[in-house]
Enzyme design. Structure first.
Site, PDB file in Angstrom:
ATOM      1  N   HIS A 194      12.177   5.297   3.339  1.00  0.00           N
ATOM      2  CA  HIS A 194      10.817   5.832   3.268  1.00  0.00           C
ATOM      3  C   HIS A 194       9.855   5.033   3.673  1.00  0.00           C
ATOM      4  O   HIS A 194      10.197   3.740   3.863  1.00  0.00           O
ATOM      5  CB  HIS A 194      10.797   6.563   1.954  1.00  0.00           C
ATOM      6  N   HIS A 228      11.247   1.115   5.041  1.00  0.00           N
ATOM      7  CA  HIS A 228      12.362   0.605   4.011  1.00  0.00           C
ATOM      8  C   HIS A 228      13.146   1.282   3.069  1.00  0.00           C
ATOM      9  O   HIS A 228      13.074   2.528   3.470  1.00  0.00           O
ATOM     10  CB  HIS A 228      11.756  -0.434   3.105  1.00  0.00           C
ATOM     11  N   HIS A 255      15.819   2.641  -0.220  1.00  0.00           N
ATOM     12  CA  HIS A 255      16.446   2.494  -1.521  1.00  0.00           C
ATOM     13  C   HIS A 255      17.659   3.179  -1.994  1.00  0.00           C
ATOM     14  O   HIS A 255      18.177   4.261  -1.305  1.00  0.00           O
ATOM     15  CB  HIS A 255      15.569   2.962  -2.583  1.00  0.00           C
ATOM     16  N   GLU A 298      13.896   4.397  -8.825  1.00  0.00           N
ATOM     17  CA  GLU A 298      14.196   4.055  -7.240  1.00  0.00           C
ATOM     18  C   GLU A 298      14.457   2.671  -7.368  1.00  0.00           C
ATOM     19  O   GLU A 298      15.156   1.985  -6.235  1.00  0.00           O
ATOM     20  CB  GLU A 298      12.568   3.999  -6.980  1.00  0.00           C
ATOM     21  N   ASP A 321      20.255  12.158   1.252  1.00  0.00           N
ATOM     22  CA  ASP A 321      21.344  11.053   1.394  1.00  0.00           C
ATOM     23  C   ASP A 321      21.398  10.686   3.002  1.00  0.00           C
ATOM     24  O   ASP A 321      21.693  11.571   3.869  1.00  0.00           O
ATOM     25  CB  ASP A 321      22.842  11.515   0.789  1.00  0.00           C
ATOM     26  N   HIS A 322      21.231   9.260   3.144  1.00  0.00           N
ATOM     27  CA  HIS A 322      21.413   8.845   4.219  1.00  0.00           C
ATOM     28  C   HIS A 322      20.388   9.378   5.463  1.00  0.00           C
ATOM     29  O   HIS A 322      20.457   9.625   6.573  1.00  0.00           O
ATOM     30  CB  HIS A 322      22.582   8.819   5.203  1.00  0.00           C
ATOM     31  N   CYS A 351       5.007  -1.535   0.765  1.00  0.00           N
ATOM     32  CA  CYS A 351       5.545  -0.123   0.838  1.00  0.00           C
ATOM     33  C   CYS A 351       5.108   0.567   2.159  1.00  0.00           C
ATOM     34  O   CYS A 351       5.616   1.513   2.478  1.00  0.00           O
ATOM     35  CB  CYS A 351       5.466   0.594  -0.306  1.00  0.00           C
TER      36      CYS A 351
END
Lengths: 141, 141, 141, 141, 141, 141
Positions: C16, C41, C43, C128, C81-82, C35
């Site tokens: 994100h 980047h 998480h 996060e 996810d991914h 950010c």
């Protein structure tokens, strides 16, 4: 030669009991304490499987961990998860259900299957509780 | 009035099985899946007991956690650790061995004993695995 | 009435970026710091979903966590996810990709589906990093 | 000679993608699955750097971990944290963004800088998720 | 010969200070930073003791971990828990209270006692914080 | 009104002692046990600070956690980290160094500073060990 080590964690929940059938109840209680409870007890086991190999230039992977995971699940987790280690697990038949024997048996279940992926099984580490774990690196170490 | 909440973690390892004796095997398997394994399975349970009270000026404590720990061990852990929840535990007799029922029964075991320490039982939280837990705050909430 | 709370953890790995399209780059960098990195980047998010209900006498369950897990996976994890939270996720379209907005949107994704299971969505908690998490309990709280 | 091993953990959050530019999209999807998502995904990486040396009698330290931390941050974390491993990181240029390649590159970034502190780099361990990690001990092992 | 490794975790909470009595205050502050605080600071230490041996056919154990735990508690934990490492611990007398020296001293405390159990002490790993730990494998490694 | 809760974790390592100066040594030992050790002991404390607010439409944040972290560090961590809670900490002067009193004092240190950020301090949770923690939600709860 850059050997690299890759580890996959899997988990299973199982019942077991420490009991040597050659001994009477008193001796079993003396040696194994509350782990000899007749009606079993159980654990959330955590299994760490480490393989050793070199990095494939095409994939950047030492080995595809999805394949390692599939092997561990098929030959180990499916046999142990939500099972009784003393009663339900063919590869534990005739063995005392200690974390040590479980670790050695998991190594045997995995060694050749991992070799088929083109890498070498390096270690099997099995955590029984947050305070106790067992590790095996094969006979040559 | 400065209410403060103090939590103590204790752990136990137990076997259990999800099984409704009023149902046949097929229905049990359908509803409970692999949790209905006849030969049991087990978990490393983590129990978090939270009490509520005000700070004692003489001790700086809301309650002496050594005393809370002693009560939890005597009335809960000693009954459950290295036991079979379905077979060995008097306070679970006649109840399905779910984490929900276990949590409610642990509350009942502790509520009055905690009150005797001069504080109030606020919540019981019981972790079955790293992915599942149950919490109860008493009936008034 | 004994209300009991049951929690299920699921995980997803996503990319994100914090970026307000109404602002220029300088303002975004000033407000969001690293950010706001243009190339994203990411998480390993951990999601804890808590439902509230009473215990069913036939099953001993408040709710079947396998069903809760299936709903969370279908309506939340499979979408995230991914994935890239800013670009790939329909239910985040037009929203800033903060953990706060993500938590609120996950609540919306789940609220009715959880109700269909006969229990009430109580809270959504989203971690996060090991140092930061966000929690939402619905509007009435 | 009493060799002792000292380990420092650092963390970074980054986006990446598994993609071999020599292959078409179909092959990339087949080999890398959801890790090949075009819009990236990401992780909270945990890095464990272990150095080996003897204890300095004046300080009681094998090495000052504040200095080890400073080196890891300058040559590794600052390059990776809140970055895109495929696009933003000079020392990953032209390499597939796997945890294996990342681990080998982090070793190269650190080896000489650690030697300048009077100790030897022993291992680099990089955790991508709670289930997967990679370890490298240098070529001689 | 199937060597197997078994690990036991124990914990202790202690105060300490990094201070070289041969140096003046300024030098101590320069070298040890805030760890040189005159009025001490402290940690929740986690200790992992690994022993190496073969599996006993009668018990399925490499060693009875209850006995390992008893030794660690008697010769290490009882000496360190809720103590000041610089002032209260006979086996640390005259040594700087670093995690390195503590690890080496714990090895000395345990080596022969573990040998008396019929297994070999393989490693002592001591975690000072979640980011720092020290490991010792004996002189031969 | 969608109230949302955001939590930040910070850590500090400190020495302390449980001791009531109005009592003689025997009474202190009786009430506080090994926590009354004259030469102190210590902990790795973990602090979780939760704030409550609504989401800002411009930023997607309830509050900028970097600012929350800065406040916690300035008014709490810098005062406590690598310090002796009984001797070195102005805001603990004259109070028994229990986790309860520490939690209440941290609340007082933070309440107004957090309000200046436009959100409300909701709770302070302080973990002394992996088994014990204390939580405070302010007086109105």
């Amino acid at each position: 030669m850059k050997n690299i080590f890759v580890t996959r964690r899997e988990r299973f929940n199982a019942a077991h009991q420490m009991w040597n059938p050659k001994w009477d109840e008193e001796t079993n209680k003396e040696v194994f304490g509350k782990c000899a409870n007749k009606n079993w007890h159980g654990h959330n086991y955590q299994l760490f499987v480490t393989v050793k190999g070199i990095v494939n230039e095409e994939t950047g992977y030492c080995v595809d961990l999805k394949k390692v995971s599939k092997i561990i699940n098929r030959y180990v987790i499916d046999e142990l998860d939500h099972k009784n280690i003393n009663l339900d697990v063919p590869f534990m038949k005739g063995k005392l259900a200690s974390t040590e024997n479980l670790t050695l048996s998991i190594w045997e279940q995995l060694e050749n299957k991992i070799k088929d992926l083109g890498v070498q099984l390096h270690s099997v580490r099995l955590h029984e509780t947050e305070n106790n774990y067992v590790e095996y690196f094969g006979e040559q170490k």
